[in-house]
Design an enzyme around this catalytic site. Sequence first.
Site, short mmCIF file in Angstrom:
data_model
loop_
_atom_site.label_atom_id
_atom_site.label_comp_id
_atom_site.label_asym_id
_atom_site.label_seq_id
_atom_site.Cartn_x
_atom_site.Cartn_y
_atom_site.Cartn_z
N MET A 124 -13.99 63.65 67.32
CA MET A 124 -14.39 63.62 68.72
C MET A 124 -15.78 64.21 68.97
SD MET A 124 -12.64 66.80 70.79
CE MET A 124 -13.69 66.47 72.20
N TYR A 125 -16.30 65.02 68.07
CA TYR A 125 -17.57 65.70 68.31
C TYR A 125 -18.70 64.68 68.47
CZ TYR A 125 -15.22 69.97 66.58
OH TYR A 125 -14.36 71.02 66.38
N SER A 126 -19.37 64.74 69.59
CA SER A 126 -20.44 63.79 69.92
C SER A 126 -19.98 62.35 69.74
CB SER A 126 -21.69 64.06 69.08
OG SER A 126 -22.30 65.28 69.46
N ALA A 127 -18.70 62.11 70.07
CA ALA A 127 -18.11 60.76 70.00
C ALA A 127 -18.32 60.12 68.63
CB ALA A 127 -18.68 59.88 71.11
N GLY A 128 -18.12 60.89 67.57
CA GLY A 128 -18.21 60.38 66.22
C GLY A 128 -19.53 60.61 65.53
#
Length: 342
Positions: A58-62
């Site tokens: 999920m971090y920075s949307a991948g």
Amino acid sequence: MKYVNLGASGLKVSRIALGMMTFGSAEWRPWIRDEATAREVVKRAVELGVNTFDTADMYSAGLSEEITGRVLREFARREEIVVATKVFFPVMKGYQGNNARGPQPVVPPNVSGLSRKHIVEAVDASLKRLGMDYIDLYQIHRFDKATPVEETMEALDSLVRAGKVRYLGASSMWTWQFAKMQRAAERAGGARFTSMQDHYNLAYREEEREMIPYCRDTGVGVMPWSPLARGFLAGNRKREDMQGGGDSRAATDEQAQKYYYRDADFDVVEALTARAKLLGLSNATLAYAWLLQRPGVSSILVGASKAWQLEEAVKALEVTLTAEDAAALEAPYQPHAVMGHT
């Protein structure tokens, strides 16, 4: 650098691990740093002997996973490092997590949680972003109340058997939930969790009540997240940070403001600052040293946007605290409501 087995497993992890949430896109959170910064920090981490790198889908949307994979391929040998990532939350632009302010995008069905469908699809997506054939430590980011634990554990075990994942880990939840999942795996004869990545630092010690004793008793390695309380323990936060403004982490990190800005929390920082001055250490180094010497802690996840911040963490490995030091640091603590779970 020092290395230990992660819990009762044979996996060797560095006692300082680098958290990769810091790197990605500032569109996701204002304090996130770019790939050029990641390259500088990861290079220094490898030079210092760090072999454990932790991210999440999920971090920075991948994007964090993509950067993690590219930079590690540049500076490290795959067989020598431990790459950890997580599954649970949706991987969507605009989705920042449960604690974000403001409206969140509508999450479609089946793109989050711990169903067999989502886990199997998510691991393949993470492997593609990382550019790797396998993940050393695959962690559930949170507990899923909507999915039977048997389904989740069977799905995770299938990833181990398929060779996509080497070890399993979990993150913040109630101890009874963690025990329930471990028991489900045991009954099925499948892979159990090797590690617990939980919320633990000088300003938040509720994990000492049940989770850490349970982990110590059952051979699970503890890998605390937010060892500096999202920077709060560094001693440079002020109550007026909650008024916002600017793009610094202090002014824009609403989760830190929600978790740590009580008067009692500032008392903890004052005690830490006083003891750090007495010992000739920075607040960060002393806070790390305290955590590294807590029973059950295998490795701590350090978030760093500059190389010198990693160096401060590594210094903590050489610090030995006396009983008097520990007592001074721990005395101001006041119990918190439990935080960090779903």
